[in-house]
Write a protein that holds these residues in place. Sequence first.
Motif, PDB file in Angstrom:
ATOM      1  N   ILE A  58      -0.289  -8.741  15.189  1.00 47.90           N
ATOM      2  CA  ILE A  58      -1.291  -9.717  14.757  1.00 47.90           C
ATOM      3  C   ILE A  58      -2.276  -9.092  13.777  1.00 47.90           C
ATOM      4  O   ILE A  58      -2.535  -9.615  12.694  1.00 47.90           O
ATOM      5  CB  ILE A  58      -2.036 -10.282  15.985  1.00 47.90           C
ATOM      6  N   ALA A  59      -2.827  -7.927  14.160  1.00 44.10           N
ATOM      7  CA  ALA A  59      -3.816  -7.274  13.305  1.00 44.10           C
ATOM      8  C   ALA A  59      -3.192  -6.781  12.004  1.00 44.10           C
ATOM      9  O   ALA A  59      -3.827  -6.811  10.945  1.00 44.10           O
ATOM     10  CB  ALA A  59      -4.466  -6.113  14.048  1.00 44.10           C
ATOM     11  N   GLY A  60      -1.940  -6.343  12.071  1.00 46.97           N
ATOM     12  CA  GLY A  60      -1.283  -5.789  10.893  1.00 46.97           C
ATOM     13  C   GLY A  60      -1.057  -6.789   9.787  1.00 46.97           C
ATOM     14  O   GLY A  60      -0.887  -6.408   8.614  1.00 46.97           O
ATOM     15  N   ASP A  61      -1.069  -8.073  10.122  1.00 51.49           N
ATOM     16  CA  ASP A  61      -0.890  -9.118   9.112  1.00 51.49           C
ATOM     17  C   ASP A  61      -2.209  -9.554   8.474  1.00 51.49           C
ATOM     18  O   ASP A  61      -2.222 -10.448   7.625  1.00 51.49           O
ATOM     19  CB  ASP A  61      -0.219 -10.353   9.737  1.00 51.49           C
ATOM     20  N   SER A  62      -3.319  -8.940   8.869  1.00 53.32           N
ATOM     21  CA  SER A  62      -4.628  -9.356   8.358  1.00 53.32           C
ATOM     22  C   SER A  62      -4.940  -8.685   7.022  1.00 53.32           C
ATOM     23  O   SER A  62      -4.412  -7.607   6.696  1.00 53.32           O
ATOM     24  CB  SER A  62      -5.726  -9.025   9.367  1.00 53.32           C
ATOM     25  N   LYS A  63      -5.828  -9.306   6.270  1.00 49.13           N
ATOM     26  CA  LYS A  63      -6.297  -8.712   5.017  1.00 49.13           C
ATOM     27  C   LYS A  63      -7.078  -7.436   5.280  1.00 49.13           C
ATOM     28  O   LYS A  63      -7.060  -6.508   4.470  1.00 49.13           O
ATOM     29  CB  LYS A  63      -7.152  -9.719   4.249  1.00 49.13           C
ATOM     30  N   ASP A  64      -7.776  -7.391   6.410  1.00 49.29           N
ATOM     31  CA  ASP A  64      -8.531  -6.188   6.747  1.00 49.29           C
ATOM     32  C   ASP A  64      -7.608  -4.996   6.936  1.00 49.29           C
ATOM     33  O   ASP A  64      -7.969  -3.859   6.601  1.00 49.29           O
ATOM     34  CB  ASP A  64      -9.358  -6.417   8.018  1.00 49.29           C
TER      35      ASP A  64
ATOM     36  N   VAL B  12      -4.768  -4.503   5.409  1.00 51.66           N
ATOM     37  CA  VAL B  12      -4.376  -4.080   4.056  1.00 51.66           C
ATOM     38  C   VAL B  12      -5.498  -3.257   3.433  1.00 51.66           C
ATOM     39  O   VAL B  12      -5.272  -2.190   2.856  1.00 51.66           O
ATOM     40  CB  VAL B  12      -4.058  -5.305   3.182  1.00 51.66           C
ATOM     41  N   GLU B  13      -6.743  -3.738   3.562  1.00 54.86           N
ATOM     42  CA  GLU B  13      -7.898  -3.007   3.031  1.00 54.86           C
ATOM     43  C   GLU B  13      -8.022  -1.640   3.694  1.00 54.86           C
ATOM     44  O   GLU B  13      -8.323  -0.644   3.030  1.00 54.86           O
ATOM     45  CB  GLU B  13      -9.169  -3.828   3.250  1.00 54.86           C
ATOM     46  N   GLY B  14      -7.760  -1.578   4.991  1.00 55.39           N
ATOM     47  CA  GLY B  14      -7.837  -0.304   5.694  1.00 55.39           C
ATOM     48  C   GLY B  14      -6.834   0.705   5.161  1.00 55.39           C
ATOM     49  O   GLY B  14      -7.164   1.885   4.964  1.00 55.39           O
TER      50      GLY B  14
ATOM     51  N   LYS C 269     -14.452   4.536   2.004  1.00 51.96           N
ATOM     52  CA  LYS C 269     -14.782   3.770   3.203  1.00 51.96           C
ATOM     53  C   LYS C 269     -14.266   2.343   3.064  1.00 51.96           C
ATOM     54  O   LYS C 269     -14.459   1.702   2.033  1.00 51.96           O
ATOM     55  CB  LYS C 269     -16.295   3.760   3.428  1.00 51.96           C
ATOM     56  N   ALA C 270     -13.607   1.860   4.097  1.00 48.07           N
ATOM     57  CA  ALA C 270     -13.058   0.495   4.060  1.00 48.07           C
ATOM     58  C   ALA C 270     -14.196  -0.541   4.053  1.00 48.07           C
ATOM     59  O   ALA C 270     -15.240  -0.343   4.685  1.00 48.07           O
ATOM     60  CB  ALA C 270     -12.163   0.262   5.265  1.00 48.07           C
ATOM     61  N   GLU C 271     -13.975  -1.631   3.327  1.00 50.41           N
ATOM     62  CA  GLU C 271     -14.911  -2.740   3.295  1.00 50.41           C
ATOM     63  C   GLU C 271     -14.230  -3.962   3.899  1.00 50.41           C
ATOM     64  O   GLU C 271     -13.538  -4.722   3.219  1.00 50.41           O
ATOM     65  CB  GLU C 271     -15.350  -3.030   1.855  1.00 50.41           C
ATOM     66  N   PHE C 272     -14.403  -4.123   5.195  1.00 47.76           N
ATOM     67  CA  PHE C 272     -13.742  -5.209   5.918  1.00 47.76           C
ATOM     68  C   PHE C 272     -14.481  -6.531   5.708  1.00 47.76           C
ATOM     69  O   PHE C 272     -15.711  -6.579   5.674  1.00 47.76           O
ATOM     70  CB  PHE C 272     -13.656  -4.881   7.406  1.00 47.76           C
ATOM     71  N   LYS C 273     -13.718  -7.616   5.590  1.00 45.74           N
ATOM     72  CA  LYS C 273     -14.270  -8.946   5.354  1.00 45.74           C
ATOM     73  C   LYS C 273     -14.118  -9.876   6.555  1.00 45.74           C
ATOM     74  O   LYS C 273     -14.504 -11.033   6.504  1.00 45.74           O
ATOM     75  CB  LYS C 273     -13.592  -9.581   4.138  1.00 45.74           C
ATOM     76  N   GLY C 274     -13.506  -9.373   7.623  1.00 41.20           N
ATOM     77  CA  GLY C 274     -13.291 -10.222   8.778  1.00 41.20           C
ATOM     78  C   GLY C 274     -12.178 -11.226   8.577  1.00 41.20           C
ATOM     79  O   GLY C 274     -12.174 -12.309   9.170  1.00 41.20           O
ATOM     80  N   GLU C 275     -11.203 -10.859   7.766  1.00 40.33           N
ATOM     81  CA  GLU C 275     -10.088 -11.774   7.449  1.00 40.33           C
ATOM     82  C   GLU C 275      -8.752 -11.151   7.823  1.00 40.33           C
ATOM     83  O   GLU C 275      -8.591  -9.957   7.779  1.00 40.33           O
ATOM     84  CB  GLU C 275     -10.100 -12.084   5.951  1.00 40.33           C
TER      85      GLU C 275
END
Length: 260
Positions: free
Chosen positions: A235-241, A243-245, A254-260
């Motif tokens: 589930i988490a691996g399919d998130s945009k976050d 990919v950003e990580g 440093k990662a900039e997570f968007k909560g997506e």
Amino acid sequence: MAYEHILVETADDVTTITLNRPERLNACPPDMAAEIRDVLADPGEARAILITGAGRAFCSGADLAGRGDQSIGGGRGAYDSLSRSYNPMMMEFTRCPVPIVTAVNGPAAGIGCSIALASDFAIAGKSAYFLQAFVNIGLVPDGGASWMLPRMVGKARATEMMLLGEKIPADKAAEWGLIYKSVEDAGLLADAQALAQRLAKGPTLALGVMRRNIAKALEMSYAVALHSEAEGQRIAGDSKDAVEGAVSFLQKRKAEFKGE
């Protein structure tokens, strides 16, 4: 949305719930429990939740006067209040999709103790204390305390809290591992807000999966936990976050997570 017993404010992706009955040390009637449950069930755009109390207390427990004479004079009223109001609220702590921080300012007794400890991070001011007062009035712990406490601090300390009904000061609670940490009263809210904002900047979906897996792991077998982790990674691996990580790791930033 306006509530009668709590204040709700969202800023910088953090929703702050303030228990707002300071004249009664934020004693929690069923209607307050329903309001807390409502916010936890639908945090909206918030990526973290902070819960604290107005005035000099976090929450002094269930409001017996607010529950009516039936709950004072007999067990049926208390049973109904727990089944209809308090227990559904406590279940929502587990279901909430975002991290929860509690800033415990003063007494956290009875259901207030459960609310404080059901968070992911409980931070207490040094004047705060945790109390399972039920034995002092001839009742038994509720709000999930008999499930939480042995898992958090072991049988001996849970028994001490429940059967002796004595206050556990913030420093002792931190020493036991009952809470995340104890801080000076003056810095409590700032510390809690900083932590909530840090969590709000994290990978929201992954954090939500983590907190659900932690809750479920207390009951599941090792094999089931492994499967649950694999499902969580899917589930988490399919998130945009995610990919950003990965990209930020490769770019050494440093990662900039968007909560997506």
